[in-house]
Write a protein that holds these residues in place. Structure first.
Motif, PDB file in Angstrom:
ATOM      1  N   ASN A  61      -6.114  15.791  -5.660  1.00 51.11           N
ATOM      2  CA  ASN A  61      -6.096  16.201  -4.258  1.00 51.11           C
ATOM      3  C   ASN A  61      -4.684  16.277  -3.665  1.00 51.11           C
ATOM      4  O   ASN A  61      -4.524  16.302  -2.459  1.00 51.11           O
ATOM      5  CB  ASN A  61      -6.953  15.234  -3.421  1.00 51.11           C
ATOM      6  N   GLY A  62      -3.654  16.293  -4.525  1.00 57.08           N
ATOM      7  CA  GLY A  62      -2.289  16.358  -4.024  1.00 57.08           C
ATOM      8  C   GLY A  62      -1.860  15.057  -3.365  1.00 57.08           C
ATOM      9  O   GLY A  62      -1.097  15.065  -2.404  1.00 57.08           O
ATOM     10  N   ARG A  63      -2.325  13.939  -3.926  1.00 52.17           N
ATOM     11  CA  ARG A  63      -2.057  12.649  -3.288  1.00 52.17           C
ATOM     12  C   ARG A  63      -2.158  11.514  -4.317  1.00 52.17           C
ATOM     13  O   ARG A  63      -3.050  11.518  -5.165  1.00 52.17           O
ATOM     14  CB  ARG A  63      -3.070  12.424  -2.186  1.00 52.17           C
TER      15      ARG A  63
ATOM     16  N   GLU B 100       0.880  -1.160   0.000  1.00 49.95           N
ATOM     17  CA  GLU B 100       0.000   0.000   0.000  1.00 49.95           C
ATOM     18  C   GLU B 100       0.926   1.220   0.000  1.00 49.95           C
ATOM     19  O   GLU B 100       1.754   1.364   0.892  1.00 49.95           O
ATOM     20  CB  GLU B 100      -0.847  -0.030   1.266  1.00 49.95           C
ATOM     21  N   VAL B 101       0.796   2.069  -1.008  1.00 44.71           N
ATOM     22  CA  VAL B 101       1.700   3.207  -1.177  1.00 44.71           C
ATOM     23  C   VAL B 101       0.886   4.491  -1.107  1.00 44.71           C
ATOM     24  O   VAL B 101      -0.161   4.612  -1.730  1.00 44.71           O
ATOM     25  CB  VAL B 101       2.434   3.115  -2.540  1.00 44.71           C
ATOM     26  N   ASP B 102       1.401   5.467  -0.352  1.00 39.26           N
ATOM     27  CA  ASP B 102       0.718   6.750  -0.186  1.00 39.26           C
ATOM     28  C   ASP B 102       1.735   7.870  -0.334  1.00 39.26           C
ATOM     29  O   ASP B 102       2.591   8.061   0.524  1.00 39.26           O
ATOM     30  CB  ASP B 102       0.059   6.805   1.193  1.00 39.26           C
ATOM     31  N   LEU B 103       1.677   8.598  -1.463  1.00 36.14           N
ATOM     32  CA  LEU B 103       2.496   9.785  -1.683  1.00 36.14           C
ATOM     33  C   LEU B 103       1.578  10.985  -1.488  1.00 36.14           C
ATOM     34  O   LEU B 103       0.602  11.158  -2.218  1.00 36.14           O
ATOM     35  CB  LEU B 103       3.089   9.793  -3.103  1.00 36.14           C
ATOM     36  N   ASN B 104       1.866  11.810  -0.484  1.00 35.22           N
ATOM     37  CA  ASN B 104       0.968  12.900  -0.116  1.00 35.22           C
ATOM     38  C   ASN B 104       1.749  14.215  -0.029  1.00 35.22           C
ATOM     39  O   ASN B 104       2.667  14.337   0.763  1.00 35.22           O
ATOM     40  CB  ASN B 104       0.318  12.583   1.229  1.00 35.22           C
ATOM     41  N   TRP B 105       1.372  15.190  -0.884  1.00 29.49           N
ATOM     42  CA  TRP B 105       1.951  16.528  -0.802  1.00 29.49           C
ATOM     43  C   TRP B 105       0.870  17.575  -0.571  1.00 29.49           C
ATOM     44  O   TRP B 105       1.163  18.686  -0.182  1.00 29.49           O
ATOM     45  CB  TRP B 105       2.792  16.856  -2.040  1.00 29.49           C
ATOM     46  N   GLY B 106      -0.390  17.247  -0.787  1.00 32.10           N
ATOM     47  CA  GLY B 106      -1.525  18.073  -0.399  1.00 32.10           C
ATOM     48  C   GLY B 106      -1.759  19.352  -1.169  1.00 32.10           C
ATOM     49  O   GLY B 106      -2.791  19.977  -1.007  1.00 32.10           O
TER      50      GLY B 106
ATOM     51  N   GLN C  64       8.416  21.850  -2.678  1.00 31.41           N
ATOM     52  CA  GLN C  64       7.203  21.224  -2.169  1.00 31.41           C
ATOM     53  C   GLN C  64       7.582  20.092  -1.222  1.00 31.41           C
ATOM     54  O   GLN C  64       8.381  19.242  -1.569  1.00 31.41           O
ATOM     55  CB  GLN C  64       6.384  20.663  -3.340  1.00 31.41           C
ATOM     56  N   SER C  65       7.011  20.101  -0.023  1.00 32.49           N
ATOM     57  CA  SER C  65       7.241  18.990   0.897  1.00 32.49           C
ATOM     58  C   SER C  65       6.270  17.871   0.556  1.00 32.49           C
ATOM     59  O   SER C  65       5.189  18.110   0.021  1.00 32.49           O
ATOM     60  CB  SER C  65       7.046  19.424   2.346  1.00 32.49           C
ATOM     61  N   TYR C  66       6.691  16.645   0.824  1.00 35.55           N
ATOM     62  CA  TYR C  66       5.806  15.498   0.612  1.00 35.55           C
ATOM     63  C   TYR C  66       6.171  14.416   1.605  1.00 35.55           C
ATOM     64  O   TYR C  66       7.263  14.402   2.178  1.00 35.55           O
ATOM     65  CB  TYR C  66       5.888  14.968  -0.821  1.00 35.55           C
ATOM     66  N   THR C  67       5.236  13.504   1.795  1.00 40.00           N
ATOM     67  CA  THR C  67       5.461  12.330   2.635  1.00 40.00           C
ATOM     68  C   THR C  67       5.160  11.090   1.812  1.00 40.00           C
ATOM     69  O   THR C  67       4.138  11.032   1.128  1.00 40.00           O
ATOM     70  CB  THR C  67       4.540  12.357   3.877  1.00 40.00           C
TER      71      THR C  67
ATOM     72  N   ASP D 173       0.720  22.129  -7.295  1.00 38.24           N
ATOM     73  CA  ASP D 173       1.954  21.459  -7.698  1.00 38.24           C
ATOM     74  C   ASP D 173       1.618  20.043  -8.160  1.00 38.24           C
ATOM     75  O   ASP D 173       0.632  19.454  -7.720  1.00 38.24           O
ATOM     76  CB  ASP D 173       2.954  21.395  -6.541  1.00 38.24           C
ATOM     77  N   SER D 174       2.462  19.511  -9.043  1.00 40.62           N
ATOM     78  CA  SER D 174       2.211  18.176  -9.589  1.00 40.62           C
ATOM     79  C   SER D 174       3.448  17.298  -9.423  1.00 40.62           C
ATOM     80  O   SER D 174       4.528  17.653  -9.891  1.00 40.62           O
ATOM     81  CB  SER D 174       1.841  18.284 -11.066  1.00 40.62           C
ATOM     82  N   LEU D 175       3.265  16.163  -8.762  1.00 37.36           N
ATOM     83  CA  LEU D 175       4.327  15.168  -8.610  1.00 37.36           C
ATOM     84  C   LEU D 175       3.900  13.888  -9.307  1.00 37.36           C
ATOM     85  O   LEU D 175       2.703  13.639  -9.488  1.00 37.36           O
ATOM     86  CB  LEU D 175       4.581  14.863  -7.126  1.00 37.36           C
ATOM     87  N   THR D 176       4.868  13.071  -9.707  1.00 31.60           N
ATOM     88  CA  THR D 176       4.564  11.743 -10.230  1.00 31.60           C
ATOM     89  C   THR D 176       5.310  10.720  -9.384  1.00 31.60           C
ATOM     90  O   THR D 176       6.309  11.041  -8.726  1.00 31.60           O
ATOM     91  CB  THR D 176       4.965  11.553 -11.706  1.00 31.60           C
ATOM     92  N   LEU D 177       4.813   9.487  -9.407  1.00 30.60           N
ATOM     93  CA  LEU D 177       5.425   8.393  -8.666  1.00 30.60           C
ATOM     94  C   LEU D 177       5.645   7.225  -9.617  1.00 30.60           C
ATOM     95  O   LEU D 177       4.695   6.739 -10.234  1.00 30.60           O
ATOM     96  CB  LEU D 177       4.518   7.952  -7.513  1.00 30.60           C
TER      97      LEU D 177
END
Length: 186
Positions: free
Chosen positions: A145-147, A109-115, A177-180, A119-123
């Protein structure tokens, strides 16, 4: 003398005209260069739900993965191991995260969250054998939703044991941008 002066004026006027044309040419070339630099360095429009044979795959891997969006309130509370990493990323930067996966894991289960939806991130996700599972964007689950939240299931057996790689890419980031990133082994 008057004719010589008139010829000089015509020549100077023509050289000025050529100078204007050269300036316009330089501006045009500069605009083209700036336009090319504004195009993202990486463009991955396709999202992959299952890895395919066309991607780089190790012959020994033999396991395909089914990827689906997950909701935050998972009913499966049996977490074998989890990894949490908080980072900062800028435009065009790729940050790699490595997660060791043990034996007997049913799915990840993977959760990339920047909220921040501005901004746009890819995984991008890679198995220990080097197979690319896929590249995913914020809208993978149907909402922006930034996630990015994913369940990664093997098509048969258990999740491949070893070190998985998760690449976070700053596709469109203003400033930093911070992310978790959380990876749960279930």
């Amino acid at each position: 003398m008057l004719e010589t002066m008139a010829i000089k004026l015509i020549c100077l006027d023509f050289l000025g005209f050529l100078g204007d044309i050269m300036e316009a040419w330089k501006v045009c070339v500069l605009c083209i260069i700036i336009g090319l630099m504004a195009v993202p360095a990486v463009s991955a429009e396709n999202e992959y739900a299952v890895n395919s044979a066309a991607e780089d795959t190790s012959a020994s891997a033999g396991v395909e993965y089914i990827v689906s969006p997950w909701t935050e309130n998972s009913s499966d509370t049996d977490v074998t191991f989890s990894v949490r990493s908080t980072q900062y990323i800028i435009q065009g930067q790729t940050i790699k995260h490595y997660v060791g996966v043990g034996s007997g894991i049913n799915y990840l289960e993977v959760d990339l969250n920047w909220g921040d939806t501005s901004d746009s991130l890819t995984l991008s996700v890679y198995t220990p054998s080097g197979s690319k599972v896929g590249t995913y964007r914020d809208n993978y689950d149907g909402s922006v939703n930034g996630r990015i939240c994913l369940d990664i299931y093997p098509s048969q057996g258990y999740v491949e044991q070893g070190t998985w790689q998760f690449k976070v890419y700053g596709e469109s980031v203003s400033g930093s941008q911070s992310y978790t990133l959380n990876v749960y082994q279930r």
